[in-house]
Design an enzyme around this catalytic site. Structure first.
Site, PDB file in Angstrom:
ATOM      1  N   GLY A   1     -30.327  -0.463  -6.662  1.00 23.58           N
ATOM      2  CA  GLY A   1     -30.884  -1.586  -5.891  1.00 23.58           C
ATOM      3  C   GLY A   1     -30.203  -2.859  -6.348  1.00 23.58           C
TER       4      GLY A   1
ATOM      5  CB  ILE B   1     -31.985  -4.811 -11.169  1.00 30.67           C
ATOM      6  CG1 ILE B   1     -32.963  -5.942 -10.798  1.00 30.67           C
ATOM      7  CG2 ILE B   1     -31.705  -4.831 -12.673  1.00 30.67           C
ATOM      8  CD1 ILE B   1     -34.371  -5.765 -11.347  1.00 30.67           C
TER       9      ILE B   1
ATOM     10  NE  ARG C   1     -36.482   5.522  -2.882  1.00 31.94           N
ATOM     11  CZ  ARG C   1     -37.033   4.497  -2.228  1.00 31.94           C
ATOM     12  NH1 ARG C   1     -38.019   4.697  -1.396  1.00 31.94           N
ATOM     13  NH2 ARG C   1     -36.563   3.262  -2.396  1.00 31.94           N
TER      14      ARG C   1
ATOM     15  CB  THR D   1     -34.285  -3.087 -18.160  1.00 33.14           C
ATOM     16  OG1 THR D   1     -33.448  -2.622 -17.104  1.00 33.14           O
ATOM     17  CG2 THR D   1     -33.463  -3.295 -19.419  1.00 33.14           C
TER      18      THR D   1
ATOM     19  NE  ARG E   1     -43.567  -2.396 -14.205  1.00 35.63           N
ATOM     20  CZ  ARG E   1     -42.852  -3.504 -14.064  1.00 35.63           C
ATOM     21  NH1 ARG E   1     -41.736  -3.675 -14.766  1.00 35.63           N
ATOM     22  NH2 ARG E   1     -43.233  -4.455 -13.241  1.00 35.63           N
TER      23      ARG E   1
ATOM     24  CD  GLU F   1     -44.266  -2.910 -21.472  1.00 33.92           C
ATOM     25  OE1 GLU F   1     -44.717  -4.002 -21.098  1.00 33.92           O
ATOM     26  OE2 GLU F   1     -43.197  -2.438 -21.079  1.00 33.92           O
TER      27      GLU F   1
ATOM     28  CG  HIS G   1     -41.800  -6.103 -20.069  1.00 34.60           C
ATOM     29  ND1 HIS G   1     -42.676  -5.200 -19.521  1.00 34.60           N
ATOM     30  CD2 HIS G   1     -41.071  -6.592 -19.026  1.00 34.60           C
ATOM     31  CE1 HIS G   1     -42.491  -5.156 -18.200  1.00 34.60           C
ATOM     32  NE2 HIS G   1     -41.514  -5.990 -17.879  1.00 34.60           N
TER      33      HIS G   1
ATOM     34  N   GLY H   1     -36.980  -8.643 -19.766  1.00 39.22           N
ATOM     35  CA  GLY H   1     -35.993  -8.578 -18.684  1.00 39.22           C
ATOM     36  C   GLY H   1     -35.836  -9.874 -17.906  1.00 39.22           C
TER      37      GLY H   1
HETATM   38  C1  GLV Z   1     -41.085  -7.342 -14.660  1.00 37.72           C
HETATM   39  O1  GLV Z   1     -41.136  -6.350 -15.321  1.00 37.72           O
HETATM   40  C2  GLV Z   1     -41.108  -7.362 -13.229  1.00 37.72           C
HETATM   41  O2  GLV Z   1     -41.416  -6.361 -12.584  1.00 37.72           O
HETATM   42  O3  GLV Z   1     -40.849  -8.447 -12.682  1.00 37.72           O
HETATM   43  C1  GLV Z   2     -34.892  -5.141  -7.170  1.00 38.80           C
HETATM   44  O1  GLV Z   2     -34.592  -6.294  -7.409  1.00 38.80           O
HETATM   45  C2  GLV Z   2     -34.098  -3.917  -7.432  1.00 38.80           C
HETATM   46  O2  GLV Z   2     -33.704  -3.668  -8.579  1.00 38.80           O
HETATM   47  O3  GLV Z   2     -33.834  -3.156  -6.522  1.00 38.80           O
END
Ligand code: GLV
Ligand code: GLV
Length: 321
Positions: free
Chosen positions: A156, A158, A178, A237, A239, A268, A286, A288
């Protein structure tokens, strides 16, 4: 009547100011994680709630707020803490904050990758322990990443941003998810689409960027870890619960994989005690999206989403159930 807006945790002042233009804003004083009963009392009568990933937002939450609740704007990209279908069924809009935290999170993921492969933490702990040391050609050798393969789980926003950084460091990219990415993204990154199993077999570093869903809970379990190369590293990074943390602790203690860089944890703020003992793990709490710039941008986006819905406009970044 001015709408009642409840903000569950302290957010950046410009975002509070924006909300105050539209409604009467309540924020806990002092800032703290509210226990569920206090939270439910606080949101009673709210037209909008600006929430965080600390709160469980479900049918009971909606009931506690009341039938006038129109929008829950979470200051986070991940929304595994929110029962989106339950809220949608009540006509409540849910929004999140994609995009604005992409670079901050990708930077942290790449930092963990460098930290664990180059043993930053071990080096720092050695110095701080005042252990005598000297430069030596064999001292604290790490693993180079140039020419190695990075496996991205979830390409995605990130995941793509991490892949771009990796390309700049001379890594090649494989990914799974997916569905296949757009051809232009694949071409830009020279990325190959693989099954998860193929990716785990081929990658020198595996970095997780999928959301936590029932399908991805414990996606990385003991079997997945055993499929990875014994020389490979895992970066998480997203969940904590995407990884079976106990299985990961075992794998790291027993040399099943070489190391891990972790920003998120299954329970957490607890961290599996074995992970705290191991030297081949880089840990951050946490962080990020934790830059001043990004947290302000996240709060502003959440506030704009809440205001848009209260005014009867379309939200900027709705979560689609
Ligand atoms: C942080 O973990 C977020 O989902 O923005
Ligand atoms: C959202 O920002 C992702 O990682 O797809």
């Amino acid at each position: 009547m001015r709408p009642r807006i409840v903000v569950t945790r302290k957010i950046a002042e410009p975002a509070l100011a924006l909300l105050r233009e539209t409604g009467d804003v309540w924020v806990p004083e002092p800032d703290r994680a509210l226990p569920t009963d206090e939270l439910h009392a606080a949101i009673a009568g709210a037209d909008a709630v600006v929430s965080t990933l600390h709160e469980r937002v479900d049918a009971a939450f909606a009931d506690a707020a009341g039938a006038q609740l129109k929008v829950v704007a979470t200051v986070a990209v991940g929304y595994d803490n929110i029962d989106v279908p339950a809220l949608a069924a009540r006509g409540i809009v849910v929004t999140n904050t994609p995009g604005v935290l992409t670079d901050a999170t990708a930077d942290l993921a790449f930092g963990l990758l460098l930290s664990v492969t180059r043993r930053f933490g071990e080096g720092e702990r050695l110095l701080r322990s005042r252990t005598p040391w000297e430069f030596d050609l064999g001292f604290l050798l790490g693993t180079g990443i140039q020419g190695k393969t990075l496996g991205i789980v979830g390409l995605g926003q990130i995941g793509t941003a991490v892949a771009r950084r990796a390309r700049a460091f001379g890594m090649s990219i494989v990914y799974t998810g997916r569905r296949r990415a757009d051809t232009d993204v694949e071409r830009e990154l020279d990325a190959r689409y693989l099954t998860l199993e193929e990716l785990l077999r081929e990658s020198d570093v595996v970095s997780l960027h999928c959301p936590l869903t029932p399908q991805t809970r414990h996606l990385i379990d003991a079997d997945a870890l055993a499929t990875m190369k014994p020389t490979a590293y895992l970066i998480n990074t997203t969940r904590g619960a995407v990884v079976d943390e106990a299985a990961l602790a075992d794998a790291l203690a027993n040399g099943v994989i070489a190391g891990a860089g972790l920003d998120v944890f299954e329970k957490e703020p607890e961290v599996h005690p074995t992970l705290l003992e191991l030297d081949n793990v880089a840990l951050t709490p946490h962080l990020g999206s934790a830059t001043r710039e990004t947290r302000t941008a996240m709060a502003m986006l959440a506030a704009r989403n809440a205001v848009a819905v209260l005014r009867g406009d379309d939200p900027l970044t709705p979560v689609v159930p």
